[in-house]
Design an enzyme around this catalytic site. Structure first.
Site, short mmCIF file in Angstrom:
data_model
loop_
_atom_site.label_atom_id
_atom_site.label_comp_id
_atom_site.label_asym_id
_atom_site.label_seq_id
_atom_site.Cartn_x
_atom_site.Cartn_y
_atom_site.Cartn_z
CD GLN A 53 -2.91 -1.01 2.38
OE1 GLN A 53 -2.61 -1.49 3.45
NE2 GLN A 53 -4.05 -0.35 2.18
CD GLU A 136 -3.90 -4.30 6.81
OE1 GLU A 136 -3.18 -4.09 5.80
OE2 GLU A 136 -4.93 -3.66 7.04
CG HIS A 139 -3.42 -5.28 1.58
ND1 HIS A 139 -3.81 -4.73 0.38
CD2 HIS A 139 -4.20 -4.69 2.52
CE1 HIS A 139 -4.79 -3.85 0.60
NE2 HIS A 139 -5.05 -3.81 1.89
#
Ligand code: ZN
Length: 169
Positions: A53, A136, A139
């Protein structure tokens, strides 16, 4: 040393689809990344942030579900080694601003990871922490929460995204 706020990459940036690489050096570069990620997460008022990110292809995420910024947890090379039950709740993502939807997750998980010094640890998580960690860790494998939506809901997401003027993947 002061931390830097990093720019957050947003959907459909292809870096969000890139699988991260295992961290082998627990050095200053890693510590700087962790500090900057925490700073960036707090600034954006998020409860979790994964390295892709902020444009980094390293298997690293930070989480703080205390909502008061008091319980920062760092995960290097995290892996989910056990799961139990199911839970569903509304999720959002700093990389998909303003879109929220319900996602089915495991209710309890056990995560194995390393800390910033390279020490291995295991953590049993439930409730919000479990959901946040699953989000997370996804991700880190190039998976976004919208990937867990039903086909119908994905269509609705696509329509919504087009309305925002976003290009689709
Ligand atoms: Zn996210």
């Amino acid at each position: 040393m002061a931390s830097t706020i990093l720019p957050i990459r947003c959907y459909p940036d292809p870096i969000l689809r890139t699988k991260t690489t295992i961290v082998e050096d627990f050095n200053r570069s890693l510590h700087t990344l962790l500090d900057n990620m925490a700073h960036t997460m707090y600034q954006a008022e998020g409860i979790g942030l994964a390295a892709p990110q902020v444009g980094e292809i390293r298997r690293v995420c930070v989480v703080d579900v205390s909502r008061e910024g008091l319980e920062l947890q760092e995960f290097i090379n995290p892996q989910i080694i056990a799961r139990e039950g199911s839970a569903s709740g509304e999720e959002g993502c700093l990389s998909i601003p303003e879109y929220r939807d319900k996602v089915d997750r495991s209710a309890k998980i056990v995560v194995k990871a390393q800390d910033r010094k390279g020490q291995f640890f295991e953590l049993e998580a439930s409730n919000l922490l479990a959901v946040c960690l699953q989000h997370e860790i996804d991700h880190l494998d190039g998976i976004l929460f919208i990937d867990h939506l039903s086909r119908l809901k994905r269509e609705l997401f696509k329509r919504w995204a087009l309305k925002q003027g976003w290009q689709l993947e």
